[in-house]
Design a protein around this motif. Structure first.
Motif, PDB file in Angstrom:
ATOM      1  N   SER A  27       0.855  -1.179   0.000  1.00 18.09           N
ATOM      2  CA  SER A  27       0.000   0.000   0.000  1.00 18.09           C
ATOM      3  C   SER A  27       0.892   1.230   0.000  1.00 18.09           C
ATOM      4  N   VAL A  28       0.350   2.350  -0.420  1.00 21.66           N
ATOM      5  CA  VAL A  28       1.120   3.581  -0.567  1.00 21.66           C
ATOM      6  C   VAL A  28       1.098   4.386   0.722  1.00 21.66           C
ATOM      7  N   VAL A  29       2.278   4.826   1.146  1.00 19.80           N
ATOM      8  CA  VAL A  29       2.418   5.690   2.315  1.00 19.80           C
ATOM      9  C   VAL A  29       2.409   7.156   1.893  1.00 19.80           C
ATOM     10  N   SER A  30       3.129   7.492   0.816  1.00 25.33           N
ATOM     11  CA  SER A  30       3.165   8.853   0.310  1.00 25.33           C
ATOM     12  C   SER A  30       3.552   8.834  -1.157  1.00 25.33           C
ATOM     13  N   MET A  31       3.299   9.952  -1.843  1.00 28.07           N
ATOM     14  CA  MET A  31       3.610  10.050  -3.260  1.00 28.07           C
ATOM     15  C   MET A  31       4.212  11.412  -3.564  1.00 28.07           C
ATOM     16  N   HIS A  32       4.980  11.470  -4.655  1.00 28.62           N
ATOM     17  CA  HIS A  32       5.467  12.740  -5.191  1.00 28.62           C
ATOM     18  C   HIS A  32       5.248  12.720  -6.694  1.00 28.62           C
ATOM     19  N   LEU A  33       4.652  13.785  -7.222  1.00 24.85           N
ATOM     20  CA  LEU A  33       4.350  13.884  -8.642  1.00 24.85           C
ATOM     21  C   LEU A  33       5.225  14.962  -9.263  1.00 24.85           C
ATOM     22  N   GLY A  34       6.120  14.542 -10.148  1.00 25.30           N
ATOM     23  CA  GLY A  34       6.975  15.484 -10.847  1.00 25.30           C
ATOM     24  C   GLY A  34       6.438  15.802 -12.222  1.00 25.30           C
ATOM     25  N   GLY A  35       7.292  16.372 -13.076  1.00 23.76           N
ATOM     26  CA  GLY A  35       6.892  16.686 -14.437  1.00 23.76           C
ATOM     27  C   GLY A  35       6.787  15.436 -15.278  1.00 23.76           C
ATOM     28  N   THR A  44       5.950   9.963 -11.679  1.00 25.01           N
ATOM     29  CA  THR A  44       5.357   9.789 -10.358  1.00 25.01           C
ATOM     30  C   THR A  44       6.205   8.825  -9.547  1.00 25.01           C
ATOM     31  N   CYS A  45       6.368   9.100  -8.264  1.00 25.89           N
ATOM     32  CA  CYS A  45       7.044   8.178  -7.350  1.00 25.89           C
ATOM     33  C   CYS A  45       6.135   7.902  -6.151  1.00 25.89           C
ATOM     34  N   ALA A  46       6.177   6.670  -5.681  1.00 22.74           N
ATOM     35  CA  ALA A  46       5.372   6.268  -4.533  1.00 22.74           C
ATOM     36  C   ALA A  46       6.229   5.548  -3.511  1.00 22.74           C
ATOM     37  N   LYS A  47       6.145   5.970  -2.258  1.00 20.90           N
ATOM     38  CA  LYS A  47       6.771   5.250  -1.151  1.00 20.90           C
ATOM     39  C   LYS A  47       5.763   4.254  -0.616  1.00 20.90           C
ATOM     40  N   LEU A  48       6.171   2.999  -0.514  1.00 25.35           N
ATOM     41  CA  LEU A  48       5.261   1.929  -0.145  1.00 25.35           C
ATOM     42  C   LEU A  48       5.404   1.524   1.319  1.00 25.35           C
ATOM     43  N   LYS A  49       4.424   0.793   1.795  1.00 24.61           N
ATOM     44  CA  LYS A  49       4.402   0.342   3.190  1.00 24.61           C
ATOM     45  C   LYS A  49       5.652  -0.440   3.556  1.00 24.61           C
ATOM     46  N   SER A  50       6.184  -1.191   2.605  1.00 26.96           N
ATOM     47  CA  SER A  50       7.381  -2.003   2.843  1.00 26.96           C
ATOM     48  C   SER A  50       8.650  -1.165   2.936  1.00 26.96           C
ATOM     49  N   GLY A  51       8.561   0.117   2.575  1.00 24.34           N
ATOM     50  CA  GLY A  51       9.730   0.982   2.524  1.00 24.34           C
ATOM     51  C   GLY A  51      10.298   1.121   1.131  1.00 24.34           C
TER      52      GLY A  51
END
Length: 204
Positions: free
Chosen positions: A169-177, A180-187
């Motif tokens: 599951s996703v903990v946080s996200m960052h959307l660039g130009g 997209t990057c997603a930090k997951l529950k597993s790290g």
């Protein structure tokens, strides 16, 4: 919980219902003279984000509204026309985004909002992630080049949830130009989309 925006306004991204190109660079346009964005009757914001030519707010009732430029469907309202340059385009007249209702009669509610230059993502109450807007580079993570949110059929049940792997599951996200990057529950960190400068970090 009110929202105020200032700066460039060529596409209505300030949400003030006016056609002024700039707000905030002239004396007397800030402070009490700066109007609040009309989010709808009784509605306040719990989170906001600004892209290149649009802005979005996560409302106190779990709905999401976006305004401003809409060339690739980043407002998520089923067309590509801008909103926010006319007073009658904001408030109750501005539709909330339909994220679908797989297990309920009403649309899934959002718990987190992530806004990029021309695409956006939300985390929904069921922990799923849905993204919409510019998809030509793969930044929406849906395995195609479709601009979701630009047509009615790419919203609601037609807006798929992203897949990040079993039991993730996703903990946080960052959307660039256009990526997209997603930090997951597993790290773990997973990125997708445009990669011409190696911004995805995969060694190519």
């Amino acid at each position: 919980g009110s929202v105020k925006c200032w700066g460039r306004n060529v596409n209505g991204q300030l949400g003030q219902g006016i056609t002024a190109i700039y707000v905030g660079r002239d004396a007397g346009t800030m402070g009490d003279a700066l109007p609040e964005v009309s989010l709808g009757t009784g509605r306040t914001a719990v989170d906001i984000g600004a892209g290149e030519q649009h802005a979005c707010a996560l409302l106190d009732n779990g709905l999401v509204k976006c305004w401003g430029g809409n060339t690739v469907g980043q407002l998520g309202i089923g067309d590509t026309s801008p909103r926010g340059r006319k007073a009658d385009e904001m408030g109750d007249a501005l539709n909330a985004i339909d994220f679908g209702s797989p297990a309920m009669k009403t649309t899934l509610l959002a718990t987190a909002l992530y806004v990029g230059p021309s695409h956006n993502c939300v985390k929904l109450a069921d922990d799923s992630i849905k993204c919409w807007g510019g998809g030509s580079s793969g930044a929406l993570g849906l395995g195609n080049k479709t601009n979701y949110g630009a047509t009615p059929e790419t919203l609601g049940q037609g807006l798929p949830a992203l897949a990040f792997g079993a039991n993730e599951s996703v903990v946080s996200m960052h959307l660039g130009g256009s990526f997209t990057c997603a930090k997951l529950k597993s790290g773990a960190l997973k990125c997708f989309g445009l990669n011409e400068s190696g911004q995805l970090g995969y060694g190519d």
